[in-house]
Write an enzyme that holds these catalytic residues in place. Structure first.
Site, PDB file in Angstrom:
ATOM      1  NE  ARG A 104      -3.042   1.076   3.349  1.00  0.00           N
ATOM      2  CZ  ARG A 104      -4.035   1.362   4.181  1.00  0.00           C
ATOM      3  NH1 ARG A 104      -5.275   1.382   3.744  1.00  0.00           N
ATOM      4  NH2 ARG A 104      -3.813   1.614   5.435  1.00  0.00           N
ATOM      5  CB  THR A 108      -1.943   7.228  -3.289  1.00  0.00           C
ATOM      6  OG1 THR A 108      -1.437   5.886  -3.329  1.00  0.00           O
ATOM      7  CG2 THR A 108      -0.980   8.152  -4.000  1.00  0.00           C
ATOM      8  CG  ASP A 200      -1.812  -6.453   9.159  1.00  0.00           C
ATOM      9  OD1 ASP A 200      -1.433  -7.550   8.683  1.00  0.00           O
ATOM     10  OD2 ASP A 200      -1.583  -5.362   8.598  1.00  0.00           O
ATOM     11  CG  ASP A 203       1.464  -7.122  10.951  1.00  0.00           C
ATOM     12  OD1 ASP A 203       2.393  -7.353  10.153  1.00  0.00           O
ATOM     13  OD2 ASP A 203       1.071  -5.973  11.219  1.00  0.00           O
TER      14      ASP A 203
END
Length: 209
Positions: A104, A108, A200, A203
């Protein structure tokens, strides 16, 4: 919402509840993702084509059914998607595995593709794109874009937890691609995380922060 199937089998819901818990260890999280993917696979693979084959039982010759040898490909979105591959492969061990890697962009907040490694005949395969989370939908949309650019047309998207916003965005971009999810959650929060979600997934799968 059209073209989404929430697979609400009791075993899947039970395992998903453990998966969501903060105190679930990395080892248990990894095992649960694998198990849920396999249980979901039973439904996701429901429409695989069959053909007649003549076999011999200890009693007689008979015509029975077998898988029609349709070529399959499992394509995880890196890195969290890797956690779902083995569960599906345990059901269809002959499937090929491709990889689509994304990160990512911090400015943006849009996904950027950095790796695409696919079987050569990807345009002839039934493809299962896998990623534990369908949050904003950005990565999933880009992954399917990438596959369609290479001639793929027979695609299904498989996730554990989806947010309504991600489902809507994905269906707008790819109305022809069915979504399979173990749960459709409430919403995205201001940071783009699914609520209640499970944190996440990458993770938690790999023990990173």
């Amino acid at each position: 919402m059209e073209n989404i199937q929430v697979i609400s089998h009791p075993l899947i819901q039970h395992k998903l509840s453990i998966l969501r818990r903060t105190d679930t260890s990395t080892k248990a999280f990894r095992e649960l993702v694998d198990e849920i993917a396999m249980l979901m696979g039973y439904e996701v693979l429901r429409d695989l084509p069959l053909e007649d084959v003549e076999i011999e039982t200890p009693i007689t010759k008979t015509v029975q059914k077998q898988l029609a040898g349709k070529k399959l490909a499992i394509v995880p979105i890196l890195r969290a998607g890797i956690g779902m591959v083995d569960g599906l492969l345990s059901l269809v061990p002959a499937a090929k595995v491709g990889h689509i890697g994304m990160y990512r962009d911090e400015e943006t907040l849009q996904p950027v593709e950095y790796l695409v490694k696919l079987p050569e005949d990807i345009d002839q395969r039934q493809i299962f794109v896998v990623d534990p989370m369908l949050a904003t939908g950005g990565s999933a949309i880009l992954a399917v874009d990438s596959l369609k650019k290479r001639g793929a047309s027979n695609i299904k998207f498989v996730c554990l937890v989806a947010a309504p916003e991600g489902v809507a965005a994905f269906q707008k971009s790819h109305p022809d691609v069915p979504i399979f999810a173990a749960a459709l959650d409430e919403k995205l929060n201001e940071h783009g995380y699914i609520v209640p979600g499970l944190g996440d997934a990458g993770d938690r799968l790999f023990g990173t922060k």
